[in-house]
Design a protein around this motif. Structure first.
Motif, PDB file in Angstrom:
ATOM      1  N   VAL A  17      -3.363  -6.288   9.800  1.00 20.21           N
ATOM      2  CA  VAL A  17      -4.161  -6.633   8.614  1.00 20.21           C
ATOM      3  C   VAL A  17      -4.237  -5.464   7.637  1.00 20.21           C
ATOM      4  CG1 VAL A  17      -6.466  -7.273   7.801  1.00 20.21           C
ATOM      5  CG2 VAL A  17      -5.570  -8.273   9.917  1.00 20.21           C
ATOM      6  N   ALA A  18      -3.733  -5.695   6.419  1.00 27.60           N
ATOM      7  CA  ALA A  18      -3.942  -4.752   5.321  1.00 27.60           C
ATOM      8  C   ALA A  18      -4.659  -5.518   4.209  1.00 27.60           C
ATOM      9  CB  ALA A  18      -2.615  -4.212   4.818  1.00 27.60           C
ATOM     10  N   GLY A  19      -5.496  -4.839   3.454  1.00 26.76           N
ATOM     11  CA  GLY A  19      -6.193  -5.487   2.339  1.00 26.76           C
ATOM     12  C   GLY A  19      -7.198  -6.514   2.822  1.00 26.76           C
ATOM     13  N   PHE A  20      -7.366  -7.563   1.998  1.00 26.47           N
ATOM     14  CA  PHE A  20      -8.437  -8.529   2.264  1.00 26.47           C
ATOM     15  C   PHE A  20      -8.132  -9.461   3.437  1.00 26.47           C
ATOM     16  CE2 PHE A  20      -8.702  -7.729  -2.381  1.00 26.47           C
ATOM     17  CZ  PHE A  20      -9.968  -7.168  -2.411  1.00 26.47           C
ATOM     18  N   ALA A  21      -9.080  -9.565   4.358  1.00 23.43           N
ATOM     19  CA  ALA A  21      -9.050 -10.616   5.397  1.00 23.43           C
ATOM     20  C   ALA A  21     -10.417 -11.275   5.294  1.00 23.43           C
ATOM     21  CB  ALA A  21      -8.808 -10.026   6.771  1.00 23.43           C
TER      22      ALA A  21
ATOM     23  N   LEU B  92      -4.698  -4.969  14.527  1.00 22.38           N
ATOM     24  CA  LEU B  92      -4.416  -3.614  14.076  1.00 22.38           C
ATOM     25  C   LEU B  92      -4.714  -3.609  12.581  1.00 22.38           C
ATOM     26  CD1 LEU B  92      -1.003  -2.948  15.896  1.00 22.38           C
ATOM     27  CD2 LEU B  92      -3.274  -2.108  16.550  1.00 22.38           C
ATOM     28  N   ALA B  93      -5.568  -2.678  12.151  1.00 23.92           N
ATOM     29  CA  ALA B  93      -6.008  -2.694  10.750  1.00 23.92           C
ATOM     30  C   ALA B  93      -5.440  -1.503   9.996  1.00 23.92           C
ATOM     31  CB  ALA B  93      -7.532  -2.658  10.689  1.00 23.92           C
ATOM     32  N   ALA B  94      -4.936  -1.744   8.788  1.00 26.89           N
ATOM     33  CA  ALA B  94      -4.603  -0.643   7.887  1.00 26.89           C
ATOM     34  C   ALA B  94      -5.916  -0.026   7.406  1.00 26.89           C
ATOM     35  CB  ALA B  94      -3.812  -1.172   6.700  1.00 26.89           C
ATOM     36  N   ASP B  95      -5.838   1.221   6.955  1.00 31.41           N
ATOM     37  CA  ASP B  95      -7.062   1.848   6.439  1.00 31.41           C
ATOM     38  C   ASP B  95      -7.560   1.161   5.168  1.00 31.41           C
ATOM     39  OD1 ASP B  95      -4.915   2.764   4.967  1.00 31.41           O
ATOM     40  OD2 ASP B  95      -5.167   4.877   5.514  1.00 31.41           O
ATOM     41  N   THR B  96      -6.760   0.274   4.596  1.00 32.83           N
ATOM     42  CA  THR B  96      -7.162  -0.479   3.398  1.00 32.83           C
ATOM     43  C   THR B  96      -7.824  -1.818   3.745  1.00 32.83           C
ATOM     44  OG1 THR B  96      -5.003  -1.561   3.408  1.00 32.83           O
ATOM     45  CG2 THR B  96      -5.211   0.438   2.053  1.00 32.83           C
ATOM     46  N   ALA B  97      -7.899  -2.151   5.018  1.00 30.94           N
ATOM     47  CA  ALA B  97      -8.358  -3.501   5.395  1.00 30.94           C
ATOM     48  C   ALA B  97      -9.827  -3.718   5.055  1.00 30.94           C
ATOM     49  CB  ALA B  97      -8.134  -3.728   6.892  1.00 30.94           C
ATOM     50  N   LYS B  98     -10.120  -4.935   4.623  1.00 30.47           N
ATOM     51  CA  LYS B  98     -11.514  -5.324   4.353  1.00 30.47           C
ATOM     52  C   LYS B  98     -11.748  -6.700   4.954  1.00 30.47           C
ATOM     53  CE  LYS B  98     -12.514  -2.932  -0.011  1.00 30.47           C
ATOM     54  NZ  LYS B  98     -12.919  -1.747   0.694  1.00 30.47           N
ATOM     55  N   PHE B  99     -12.756  -6.780   5.786  1.00 25.70           N
ATOM     56  CA  PHE B  99     -13.043  -8.034   6.491  1.00 25.70           C
ATOM     57  C   PHE B  99     -14.344  -8.627   5.979  1.00 25.70           C
ATOM     58  CE2 PHE B  99     -10.518  -5.328   9.196  1.00 25.70           C
ATOM     59  CZ  PHE B  99      -9.579  -6.180   9.743  1.00 25.70           C
ATOM     60  N   GLY B 100     -14.426  -9.942   5.936  1.00 25.56           N
ATOM     61  CA  GLY B 100     -15.687 -10.552   5.528  1.00 25.56           C
ATOM     62  C   GLY B 100     -15.665 -12.056   5.697  1.00 25.56           C
ATOM     63  N   GLN B 101     -16.856 -12.602   5.756  1.00 17.46           N
ATOM     64  CA  GLN B 101     -17.032 -14.074   5.793  1.00 17.46           C
ATOM     65  C   GLN B 101     -17.901 -14.437   4.592  1.00 17.46           C
ATOM     66  OE1 GLN B 101     -14.882 -14.599   9.431  1.00 17.46           O
ATOM     67  NE2 GLN B 101     -15.464 -16.070   7.896  1.00 17.46           N
TER      68      GLN B 101
ATOM     69  N   ALA C 169      -1.966   2.656   5.974  1.00 18.60           N
ATOM     70  CA  ALA C 169      -1.375   1.409   5.459  1.00 18.60           C
ATOM     71  C   ALA C 169       0.157   1.447   5.463  1.00 18.60           C
ATOM     72  CB  ALA C 169      -1.904   1.128   4.058  1.00 18.60           C
ATOM     73  N   ALA C 170       0.723   2.584   5.081  1.00 16.56           N
ATOM     74  CA  ALA C 170       2.185   2.659   4.963  1.00 16.56           C
ATOM     75  C   ALA C 170       2.876   2.511   6.320  1.00 16.56           C
ATOM     76  CB  ALA C 170       2.586   3.993   4.318  1.00 16.56           C
ATOM     77  N   GLU C 171       2.131   2.753   7.399  1.00 18.32           N
ATOM     78  CA  GLU C 171       2.756   2.695   8.733  1.00 18.32           C
ATOM     79  C   GLU C 171       2.383   1.428   9.510  1.00 18.32           C
ATOM     80  OE1 GLU C 171       1.386   6.347  10.619  1.00 18.32           O
ATOM     81  OE2 GLU C 171       1.814   7.372   8.730  1.00 18.32           O
ATOM     82  N   LEU C 172       1.537   0.593   8.897  1.00 16.95           N
ATOM     83  CA  LEU C 172       0.970  -0.535   9.661  1.00 16.95           C
ATOM     84  C   LEU C 172       2.036  -1.429  10.300  1.00 16.95           C
ATOM     85  CD1 LEU C 172      -1.547  -2.227  10.511  1.00 16.95           C
ATOM     86  CD2 LEU C 172      -1.152  -3.575   8.430  1.00 16.95           C
ATOM     87  N   LEU C 173       2.980  -1.895   9.478  1.00 17.88           N
ATOM     88  CA  LEU C 173       3.931  -2.875  10.000  1.00 17.88           C
ATOM     89  C   LEU C 173       4.836  -2.260  11.073  1.00 17.88           C
ATOM     90  CD1 LEU C 173       4.682  -5.782   9.880  1.00 17.88           C
ATOM     91  CD2 LEU C 173       6.349  -5.261   8.102  1.00 17.88           C
ATOM     92  N   ASP C 174       5.317  -1.044  10.812  1.00 18.34           N
ATOM     93  CA  ASP C 174       6.177  -0.380  11.815  1.00 18.34           C
ATOM     94  C   ASP C 174       5.431  -0.219  13.130  1.00 18.34           C
ATOM     95  OD1 ASP C 174       8.245  -0.200  10.120  1.00 18.34           O
ATOM     96  OD2 ASP C 174       8.018   1.935   9.649  1.00 18.34           O
ATOM     97  N   GLU C 175       4.174   0.198  13.032  1.00 19.14           N
ATOM     98  CA  GLU C 175       3.397   0.407  14.254  1.00 19.14           C
ATOM     99  C   GLU C 175       3.160  -0.926  14.969  1.00 19.14           C
ATOM    100  OE1 GLU C 175       2.731   3.046  15.806  1.00 19.14           O
ATOM    101  OE2 GLU C 175       1.216   2.395  17.256  1.00 19.14           O
ATOM    102  N   ALA C 176       2.831  -1.966  14.196  1.00 14.42           N
ATOM    103  CA  ALA C 176       2.586  -3.287  14.809  1.00 14.42           C
ATOM    104  C   ALA C 176       3.852  -3.782  15.508  1.00 14.42           C
ATOM    105  CB  ALA C 176       2.128  -4.288  13.754  1.00 14.42           C
ATOM    106  N   LEU C 177       4.998  -3.589  14.860  1.00 14.57           N
ATOM    107  CA  LEU C 177       6.264  -4.030  15.475  1.00 14.57           C
ATOM    108  C   LEU C 177       6.566  -3.211  16.730  1.00 14.57           C
ATOM    109  CD1 LEU C 177       8.463  -4.623  12.285  1.00 14.57           C
ATOM    110  CD2 LEU C 177       7.545  -6.369  13.821  1.00 14.57           C
TER     111      LEU C 177
END
Ligand code: CAA
Length: 256
Positions: free
Chosen positions: A101-105, A120-129, A182-190
């Motif tokens: 998750v990066a940005g808005f969730a 796994l959250a990027a440092d840019t992730a924002k969660f809310g309901q 954030a720049a490493e999120l996808l590589d790390e998740a994979l």
């Protein structure tokens, strides 16, 4: 197979699903859920895939259910069409699924992330309901899953005020397993997904099933379930291989 609102890629033994409605911050509409469910079916049936990653864009994992689509919905319509039940397909996925998750969730986006096995959250992730600001409440498990993740007090505050929490607060509260630049999120998740995919698929799926049991039953029943599955694993060739590999000081080569 080509989809309209998502992109599906195969990276070694990992199936990557990218939500892809950039013009609407990946808002979840009927087409997207149809595409997502079909991709989950496709990747579940593919024996070469051992783990899935679900991600969005840099700006948004998903900004929730599509408000423009929902605006005209009626009560009999949502009831008769059983609106939202089809969204639960993700939570029934038997193979492990990681949310990156990066940005808005937000809203349904946060709920989708929570249906995955860990986030796994990027440092840019924002969660809310934030549904309450629209005159509704979370409809795809938010009031239930968020409460199990972060406890009643914070879940209640989040659902009643609609405020967002950042990645640091989400990690502190137990909503996400780790924060990654954030720049490493996808590589790390994979990378994490590949490590899981290299395990015994049978054992990984049974492990997922067993951890999930802890949400659905008593401790004593859950322990009994775990023990039966653990005992049965001694019938697997993968148990012989895993333990022989350890003793032989070599990497394990599990059945595919
Ligand atoms: N549905 C439909 N369209 C959406 C959307 C949504 N949930 N979220 C964003 N968009 C659209 C915007 O309308 C906008 O489209 P236009 O350019 O055509 O106007 C585009 O995406 C970009 O959005 P913004 O201009 O608003 O971007 P921003 O950076 O200024 O704000 C945001 C970002 C804070 C996420 C804001 O878009 C926002 O608040 N979105 C709605 C979040 C929300 O309320 N989600 C809950 C939905 S209800 C739900 O999910 C029910 C459930 O439990 C299942």
């Amino acid at each position: 197979m080509a989809y309209e609102t998502i992109l599906v890629e195969r990276h070694d033994r990992v199936g990557l699903i990218r939500l892809n409605r950039p013009q609407a911050l990946n808002a979840l509409n009927r087409q997207l859920i149809t595409d997502l469910n079909a991709a989950l079916d496709e990747l579940e049936q593919d024996r070469s895939i051992g783990c899935l990653v679900l991600t969005g864009s840099e700006k948004a994992f998903a900004a929730g259910a599509d408000i423009k689509e929902m605006q005209g919905f009626t009560y009999p319509g949502t009831y008769l069409d059983d609106f939202i039940t089809s969204w639960e397909r993700l939570s029934r996925t038997r193979k492990p699924v990681i949310a990156a998750v990066a940005g808005f969730a937000l809203g349904g986006g946060c709920e989708l992330a929570m249906m995955c096995d860990f986030i796994l959250a990027a440092d840019t992730a924002k969660f809310g309901q934030p549904e309450i600001k629209l005159g509704v409440m979370p409809g795809s498990g938010g009031t239930q899953r968020l409460t199990r993740f972060v406890g009643k007090s914070k879940a209640m505050e989040m659902c009643l005020t609609g405020r967002m929490m950042d990645a640091v607060e989400a990690e502190r509260s137990g909503l996400v397993s780790r924060i990654i630049p954030a720049a490493e999120l996808l590589d790390e998740a994979l990378k994490v997904a590949k490590a899981i995919a290299d395990m015994s698929l049978t054992v990984a799926m049974q492990t997922k099933e067993s951890v999930n049991r802890s949400y659905e039953t008593t401790l004593a029943e859950g322990i009994r379930f775990e023990r039966r599955v653990f005992q049965a694993q001694f019938a697997l060739a993968d148990q012989k291989e895993g333990m022989a590999a350890f003793i032989g000081k070599r990497p394990a080569n599990f059945e595919r």
